[in-house]
Write an enzyme that holds these catalytic residues in place. Structure first.
Site, short mmCIF file in Angstrom:
data_model
loop_
_atom_site.label_atom_id
_atom_site.label_comp_id
_atom_site.label_asym_id
_atom_site.label_seq_id
_atom_site.Cartn_x
_atom_site.Cartn_y
_atom_site.Cartn_z
CD GLU A 133 15.88 5.34 -3.59
OE1 GLU A 133 15.48 5.68 -2.29
OE2 GLU A 133 15.35 4.89 -4.36
CD GLU A 143 8.61 4.73 -1.28
OE1 GLU A 143 8.92 5.56 -2.09
OE2 GLU A 143 9.72 4.42 -0.53
#
Ligand code: ARG
Ligand code: ZN
Length: 869
Positions: A305, A327
């Site tokens: 994150e 991602e």
């Protein structure tokens, strides 16, 4: 309110990449005022918008009760806009439009955990990726609309914590026992990165000074009792911040970084700008309450994150088809980070094990799609192993090929070109190409087509000429929706070993890629090719795809002896492990005898234990029944696979004989200074304990009981509990009760308690019924559902018998309550068509019967793909 008179009934709700169009309006600023009350929330929004291209002004909104709307200060009449269940459209909007709306929403009854929702009594949080923001207010909720957010949050003082992205610019009283806080985020961001938190939480504080000298306040918010479990996450956060400066030259850009933990979360965590929201399972870490694996996961998700701040937030996606842009790159970055936390080889083993257990099966079944799909119905269904894990592998291949320096030059160029933009996969590959000076455009093929390539290799030694020729061939299974499949560039990292001495040979071959990497890498980008090594003085053993240099299925006609040789002599720990896995595949799927594997394990393991217990623990990996099933395309009989696997485990346990107990007793995790070594020692001890029990030696139960009682470490406690419970030991019941009483207030530990029982090899429908009707079972908490369902699915024999109804019932229930999770759980059944008859037809009928019942796009899309084989 004006519901479109004739809403188009869209038979086909598919969205296509080729239809992408720029938004007609941009949003310069957005001001939000979120007022939370017990039975509703009011959201007042002011958007300063500007026309960019011709077209309607479109605001997306779902489940919003519109109270008022004005444009440039004038109330809009009902005939001046069209509102349906998904959007509000204004046709003749002026080029400069300031739009103010007031809507009412219901976070207190939002069970979908999307948008703003009440997660637990004292906590409201948001989850807006990918399309949750439209459940908070009317907005052009798409990632290519970036704006500056100012957020006022107001609530009763029983919620002392009021957070949103950016800097706190004001706070104060709001009357009637209420208060407010106003936050401003200076960086432009898409709405999916918006977050706010309203609650009663404790906080752990720390700080960090960036390479640019910025002093950043770090805060982790959690329940008071969980604060002591936040230290590992805090250390990992600081470590990640340093790591990104050192490896990618990326310092943090705000004065604060906040993380909020909640037990009600659909996924792992979310990278909202400066205000991450985390599933407790990905932030709380403490050896008393969580396992070593969970501790490793916490560190990698914290890093993941955090790394999104640059790869995802500063540079975001143009549209959701590009999801793997952020991602895939961020997973590659967090995997590289984790390689510094434990042995790099073991990290690679663990990452490839996940890839093979989840992504390979996904890519060989009805849910197969390219890392960048070109169409979807519900984007939430595409947060998949393919987008994340295969996406990461594509980046790793390019990084392997370029070597450290050129890859860094490429990423520097990406950040230089695109900071502040919403971009595509093409932009990424073009920047890497420009920065490194190496044309990587062929790698776009990987992003655009589905399926795991098969790489067939053959070797031939010519003793007279002293040459070794390696022939390669690649192929892909045809796919109905993606007909034009092309050859992909496959970096093949390889080494040659002298078959007699075991020494690694130097490589003389013109075709190898010059990338400064020590290992030889051959870039295989044709349908077929042959390369030749010269000056090979004796017959070599070749080791291919070292460190798993490409996500392909390798077929090479090794003899079992050669694989045993690699297990003993390969210096790349990953390929040592790979040799065991290939041997086991042959034993379990092709009925090879087990003796060569067993002998190689007996030869290799004992001497390696002192040196690298963590690697040894992985060498004992035996492919799960689920993974083995994914290798079978038809006539799959779960029972048969289970029996073969059990027989192999019994043989292995017997072969280790008395050594198992000797090793068990000799290992002392406490004597290991290093966490990763201690973790390896614990893992290995648990494997030995399981073996002793498999030998039918009942002293295993006493050892397990002692281990259970005398430890404060969750990996040790669970390892012991597992042996007792799964073997129905006389001590099992008491241990389960003890565990329950000790941890009943610790949700993550209780998840393990549920999981162990659900995963009992002899669990039956009654076991599952007992667990799902237990007072601590909660269908509102995805972690608890996953604990039981995941446990059940550890035994495919159960999944494919009473489990089918379990998963179908869940999908039915969650279809309305939480379709994101419902759709995911249903995917467990996606390989139904590989079953042998009559099971195949029975499951098919059960799935067909579900079709008319489900309503959400999420579950419907998954179900119809599953049935399309
Ligand atoms: N971007 C998040 C992460 O990978 C995942 C959020 C996914 N949320 C969802 N509803 N599908 O870190
Ligand atoms: Zn992510």
């Amino acid at each position: 309110m004006n519901i479109a008179a004739n809403p188009v009934i869209e038979a086909d709700q598919t969205i296509y990449l080729k239809d992408y169009q720029k938004p007609s309006f941009l949003v310069d600023t957005i001001d939000l005022n979120i007022q939370v009350f017990d039975d509703h929330t009011v959201v007042s929004t002011k958007l300063v918008m500007q026309r960019q291209t011709a077209g309607d002004l479109v605001l997306l909104g779902r489940d919003l009760e519109l109270q008022s709307i004005t444009i440039n200060g004038k109330q809009l009449a009902e005939n001046e806009y069209v509102l349906d269940a998904e959007q509000l459209v204004i046709s003749n909007a002026p080029d400069q439009a300031t739009i103010e709306t007031i809507v009412k929403i219901h976070p207190e009854s939002n069970t979908q955990l999307e948008g703003l929702y009440q997660a637990a009594g004292d906590l409201f949080v948001t989850q807006n990726e990918p399309e949750g923001f439209r459940k908070i207010t009317f907005y052009p909720d798409r990632p290519d609309v970036l704006s500056v957010f100012t957020t006022r949050v107001e609530a009763d003082k029983k919620f002392p914590v009021l957070l949103a992205n950016g800097n706190l610019i004001e706070k104060g009283e709001a009357g009637e026992g209420r208060h407010y806080a106003t936050w401003q985020d200076p960086t432009k961001k898409p709405a999916y990165l918006f977050a706010c938190v309203i609650g009663d939480l404790a906080v752990l504080k720390d700080s960090y000074v960036t390479s640019e000298g910025r002093n950043v306040a770090l805060e982790i918010y959690a329940e008071e009792k969980d604060i002591p479990k936040c230290h590992i996450a805090m250390e990992a956060l600081k470590h990640s911040m340093r790591w990104d400066e050192e490896h990618y030259g990326r310092p943090y850009d705000l004065d604060n970084y906040m993380i909020v933990a909640t037990s009600a979360f659909n996924m792992g965590a979310m990278e909202n700008k400066g205000l991450n929201i985390f599933n407790t399972s990905c932030v709380l870490a403490d050896e008393e309450f969580t396992t070593d694996a969970a501790i490793m996961r916490v560190q990698s998700v914290i890093a993941h994150e955090y790394f999104h701040n640059w790869t995802g937030n500063r540079i975001t996606c143009r549209d959701w088809f590009q999801l793997c842009l952020k991602e895939g790159l961020t997973v590659f970055r967090d995997q590289s980070f984790s390689e510094d936390l434990q042995s790099a080889a073991v990290q690679r083993i663990d990452d490839v094990a996940v890839l093979k257990a989840h992504q390979f099966p996904e890519d060989s079944g009805p849910l197969s799609h390219p890392p960048r799909p070109d169409h979807f119905v519900e984007i939430n269904n595409f947060y998949t192993a393919t987008v994340y894990e295969k996406g990461a592998e594509i980046n790793r291949m390019m990084a392997t090929l370029l070597g450290k320096e050129k890859f860094r030059a490429g990423t520097d160029e990406y950040f230089r070109r695109h900071d502040g933009q919403a971009v595509t996969v093409e932009d990424w590959v073009a920047a890497l190409t420009a920065g490194s000076g190496v044309d990587l455009s062929a790698f776009l093929i990987w992003y655009n087509q589905p399926g795991t390539p098969k790489l067939e290799a053959q070797g031939e030694y010519d003793a007279a000429k002293q040459t070794y020729r390696l022939s390669l061939k690649q192929s892909l299974k045809t796919h109905p929706k993606y007909p034009n499949l092309k050859a992909v560039p496959i970096p093949v990292a390889l080494a040659l070993f002298d078959a007699h001495s075991g020494e690694q040979l130097s490589l003389n071959c013109e075709s190898l890629f010059e990338n400064g990497v020590k290992d030889g890498v051959y870039l295989f980008d044709q349908d077929a090719a042959t390369i030749e090594f010269t000056d090979v003085t004796s017959k070599p053993v070749v080791s291919l795809l070292r460190n798993f240099s490409a996500p392909v299925n390798l077929e090479f006609n090794y003899s079992d002896e050669e694989l045993a040789f690699l297990l003993q002599h390969e210096t790349n720990g990953f390929n040592q492990w790979q040799a065991t896995q290939t041997l086991l595949d042959r034993i379990l799927l092709n009925d090879h005898p087990a003796d060569i594997y067993i002998q190689a394990m007996l030869n290799t393991v004992p001497s390696l234990i002192a040196h690298d217990p963590l690697l040894v623990s992985r060498l004992f990996d035996v492919p799960t029944e689920g993974y083995l099933a994914s290798r079978i395309d038809a006539d799959y009989q779960p029972q048969v696979i289970q029996e073969k696997r059990n027989a192999l485990l019994d043989t292995l346990a017997r072969a280790f004989g008395a050594q198992a107990k000797e090793i068990y007793l000799s290992l002392d995790p406490k004597s290991q200074a290093d966490f990763s070594q201690a973790m390896g020692t614990r893992a290995l001890k648990n494997i030995m304990l399981t073996m002793i029990a498999r030998q039918g030696d009942e002293s295993a139960f006493e050892l397990a009981e002692q281990q259970f009682k005398n430890t404060a470490n969750m990996s040790e406690r669970l390892g012991a509990l597992r042996v007792l419970v799964w073997n129905d030991a006389p001590q099992a019941e008491k241990a389960l009760i003890d565990f329950y009483l000790r941890f009943k207030d610790e949700a993550l530990s209780m998840d393990q308690w549920f999981m162990i029982q659900a995963a009992h090899p002899k669990a039956d429908a009654e076991t599952i019924a007992y667990l799902t009707s237990h007072p601590d079972y909660d269908l509102g908490v995805p972690n608890r559902i996953r604990a039981v369902s995941g446990g059940l699915n550890a035994n495919p024999v159960n999944t494919w018998s009473f489990g089918v109804q379990h998963f179908i019932d869940l999908a039915k229930y969650l279809d309305e309550k939480n379709p994101i999770v419902g759709s995911r759980l249903l995917q467990v059944l996606s390989r139904w068509y590989t079953l042998a008859e009559p099971q195949r037809s029975e499951v098919k009928a059960q799935l067909e019967a579900l079709k008319p019942i489900v309503k959400s796009k999420n579950v419907s899309e998954t179900l119809s793909s599953m049935l399309s084989v």
